[in-house]
Design a protein around this motif. Structure first.
Motif, PDB file in Angstrom:
ATOM      1  N   ALA A  63      -5.270  14.173  82.759  1.00 23.35           N
ATOM      2  CA  ALA A  63      -6.793  13.862  82.963  1.00 23.35           C
ATOM      3  C   ALA A  63      -7.364  14.907  82.173  1.00 23.35           C
ATOM      4  O   ALA A  63      -8.795  14.870  82.185  1.00 23.35           O
ATOM      5  CB  ALA A  63      -6.864  13.748  84.364  1.00 23.35           C
ATOM      6  N   GLY A  64      -7.079  16.001  81.647  1.00 24.80           N
ATOM      7  CA  GLY A  64      -7.633  16.695  80.822  1.00 24.80           C
ATOM      8  C   GLY A  64      -8.060  18.152  81.584  1.00 24.80           C
ATOM      9  O   GLY A  64      -8.664  19.007  81.065  1.00 24.80           O
ATOM     10  N   VAL A  65      -7.462  18.316  82.839  1.00 25.31           N
ATOM     11  CA  VAL A  65      -7.776  19.556  83.522  1.00 25.31           C
ATOM     12  C   VAL A  65      -6.727  20.584  82.864  1.00 25.31           C
ATOM     13  O   VAL A  65      -5.657  20.700  83.113  1.00 25.31           O
ATOM     14  CB  VAL A  65      -7.708  19.429  85.079  1.00 25.31           C
ATOM     15  N   ARG A  66      -7.450  21.816  82.529  1.00 21.16           N
ATOM     16  CA  ARG A  66      -6.376  22.859  82.284  1.00 21.16           C
ATOM     17  C   ARG A  66      -7.438  24.118  82.339  1.00 21.16           C
ATOM     18  O   ARG A  66      -8.385  24.122  82.333  1.00 21.16           O
ATOM     19  CB  ARG A  66      -6.236  22.735  80.777  1.00 21.16           C
ATOM     20  N   THR A  67      -6.589  25.256  82.233  1.00 21.64           N
ATOM     21  CA  THR A  67      -7.271  26.591  82.181  1.00 21.64           C
ATOM     22  C   THR A  67      -7.613  27.103  80.635  1.00 21.64           C
ATOM     23  O   THR A  67      -6.998  26.510  79.780  1.00 21.64           O
ATOM     24  CB  THR A  67      -6.602  27.682  82.832  1.00 21.64           C
ATOM     25  N   GLY A  68      -8.477  28.024  80.451  1.00 21.75           N
ATOM     26  CA  GLY A  68      -8.628  28.495  79.224  1.00 21.75           C
ATOM     27  C   GLY A  68      -7.380  29.413  78.773  1.00 21.75           C
ATOM     28  O   GLY A  68      -7.169  29.484  77.524  1.00 21.75           O
ATOM     29  N   ALA A  69      -6.910  29.897  79.657  1.00 23.48           N
ATOM     30  CA  ALA A  69      -5.562  30.803  79.530  1.00 23.48           C
ATOM     31  C   ALA A  69      -4.622  30.030  78.729  1.00 23.48           C
ATOM     32  O   ALA A  69      -3.839  30.612  77.943  1.00 23.48           O
ATOM     33  CB  ALA A  69      -5.099  31.410  80.738  1.00 23.48           C
ATOM     34  N   SER A  70      -4.291  28.702  79.117  1.00 21.83           N
ATOM     35  CA  SER A  70      -3.091  28.023  78.649  1.00 21.83           C
ATOM     36  C   SER A  70      -3.119  27.673  77.038  1.00 21.83           C
ATOM     37  O   SER A  70      -2.476  28.079  76.324  1.00 21.83           O
ATOM     38  CB  SER A  70      -3.184  26.665  79.196  1.00 21.83           C
ATOM     39  N   GLY A  71      -4.756  27.650  76.685  1.00 20.85           N
ATOM     40  CA  GLY A  71      -4.694  27.688  75.084  1.00 20.85           C
ATOM     41  C   GLY A  71      -4.666  28.913  74.530  1.00 20.85           C
ATOM     42  O   GLY A  71      -3.930  28.936  73.329  1.00 20.85           O
ATOM     43  N   ARG A  72      -5.020  30.029  75.188  1.00 21.66           N
ATOM     44  CA  ARG A  72      -4.595  31.459  74.531  1.00 21.66           C
ATOM     45  C   ARG A  72      -3.121  31.685  74.615  1.00 21.66           C
ATOM     46  O   ARG A  72      -2.581  32.232  73.801  1.00 21.66           O
ATOM     47  CB  ARG A  72      -5.334  32.548  75.277  1.00 21.66           C
ATOM     48  N   ASN A  73      -2.456  31.347  75.711  1.00 22.38           N
ATOM     49  CA  ASN A  73      -1.078  31.271  75.808  1.00 22.38           C
ATOM     50  C   ASN A  73      -0.237  30.622  74.596  1.00 22.38           C
ATOM     51  O   ASN A  73       0.749  31.225  74.063  1.00 22.38           O
ATOM     52  CB  ASN A  73      -0.354  30.840  76.942  1.00 22.38           C
TER      53      ASN A  73
END
Length: 350
Positions: A269-279
């Motif tokens: 549904a689009g819930v994620r942390t900003g850290a996942s993109g950086r990782n």
């Protein structure tokens, strides 16, 4: 002046939460730069060069001292629960080295003008209860007045040098076992957005406060070659460090990885942390094999920053049953084989 009538949300006082507030892996590498040219003492048998979970000093032929530290900002709003999660997470690095914790020091940074003393006491009490449950009492520490709530531990443990586990011992032919489900970062993001269900919150707290005690007995089982814990850099980030350290390739079976069902739905549904993109930005180039149905959901799940995540173990195939039984006996009922180690480099997901 502090408003005594308004409820205080710890998570609202911090820009990030849990291991999701770790520095970007690329930024961290840039800051650390080249290794020091200082000659290392012979008895410092594990240092920062392999990005392992703790430093290790050989005291004698029978005993090595394991030393680590970990701290972060709140991932939940209940102060005692925050303390428990932070302490569990800090002790995890000792267990990941195959060691037994012996004592701890507390690291405390609190916005004194924003938090009443009773909330700070509750945070410390939560951490103390976990440390004592691990047999590693908090013997001291240090505190400062900080802009955000910060809590964690210096954790010390001991291990026989011959039973030390590192993140760089994986061998081709090994299988990979993960001790806890992933999805904690997604849960924490949903909590901040008031989208996490009571059941999801209960699962989150149960997982993040479950000590990784199986680590202390893994080496005695035989056939266990490497271990690390999956925390802020996500499954792929910490697996990548394991592969780099051993010079091997990992193959992950996506459907075998334990994932909290609600976390998967929230991520879809689009819930994620900003850290996942950086990782993902840090590890994506190492992912050399992707299935035809690969999607952004995969990047979110496999790079989701875990707070107090599970142990990731590389062991011989004929040891897998004993390792799984060892996890299950300690209450880690979701532990599962999630892939294998091969000759080569990089990571493939199938």
């Amino acid at each position: 002046m502090m408003d005594d009538t308004a409820p205080i949300r710890l998570s609202a006082l911090a820009h990030g939460g849990g291991c999701g507030c770790k520095l970007d892996p690329a930024v961290l590498s840039d800051i650390l730069g080249a290794p020091s040219a200082f000659p290392l003492p012979r008895d410092l048998i594990v240092d920062a060069s392999t990005r392992d979970d703790a430093a290790v000093w050989r005291i004698n032929d029978e005993t090595a001292l394991v030393a680590t530290t970990d701290f972060f900002t709140p991932i939940v709003d209940d102060p005692e629960t925050f303390g428990k999660i932070a302490a569990t997470n800090a002790l995890s690095d000792v267990y990941a080295m195959g060691a037994t914790p012996i004592f701890c020091l507390a690291l405390v940074g609190m916005p004194v003008g924003k938090l009443p003393p009773e909330m700070i006491r509750a945070i410390l009490a939560g951490g103390r209860s976990v440390a004592e449950a691990a047999g590693a009492p908090i013997a001291g520490g240090h505190s400062i007045d900080a802009a955000e709530p910060i809590y964690g531990l210096v954790a010390l443990g001991t291990v026989h040098p011959d039973r030390l586990l590192t993140n760089s011992g994986a061998r081709p032919g090994d299988v990979l076992i993960l001790g806890k489900p992933i999805g904690i970062g997604i849960f924490s993001a949903a909590l901040k957005q008031d989208r996490l269900s009571p059941d999801g919150y209960a699962q989150m707290v149960a997982s993040t406060t479950r000590l990784n005690t199986p680590g202390a007995g893994l080496a005695a089982l035989g056939g266990v070659h490497a271990a690390t814990d999956v925390t802020g850099f996500g499954l792929l980030g910490h697996l990548g460090e394991m592969c780099d350290g051993a010079g091997v390739r990992a193959v992950i079976e996506r459907r075998a990885v334990p994932v909290f069902a609600e976390a998967r739905s929230l991520a879809a549904a689009g819930v994620r942390t900003g850290a996942s993109g950086r990782n993902w930005a840090a590890v994506g180039a190492a992912v050399t094999g992707r299935p035809a149905d690969w999607s952004g959901l995969d990047e979110t799940l496999w790079c989701d920053p875990q707070t107090s995540g599970g142990l990731l173990v590389s062991c011989a195939p004929d040891s897998a049953e004993a390792v799984l039984a060892h996890f299950h006996k300690a209450g880690h009922s979701d532990a599962a084989v999630i892939g294998r180690i091969e000759a080569g480099e990089g990571i493939a997901l199938v």
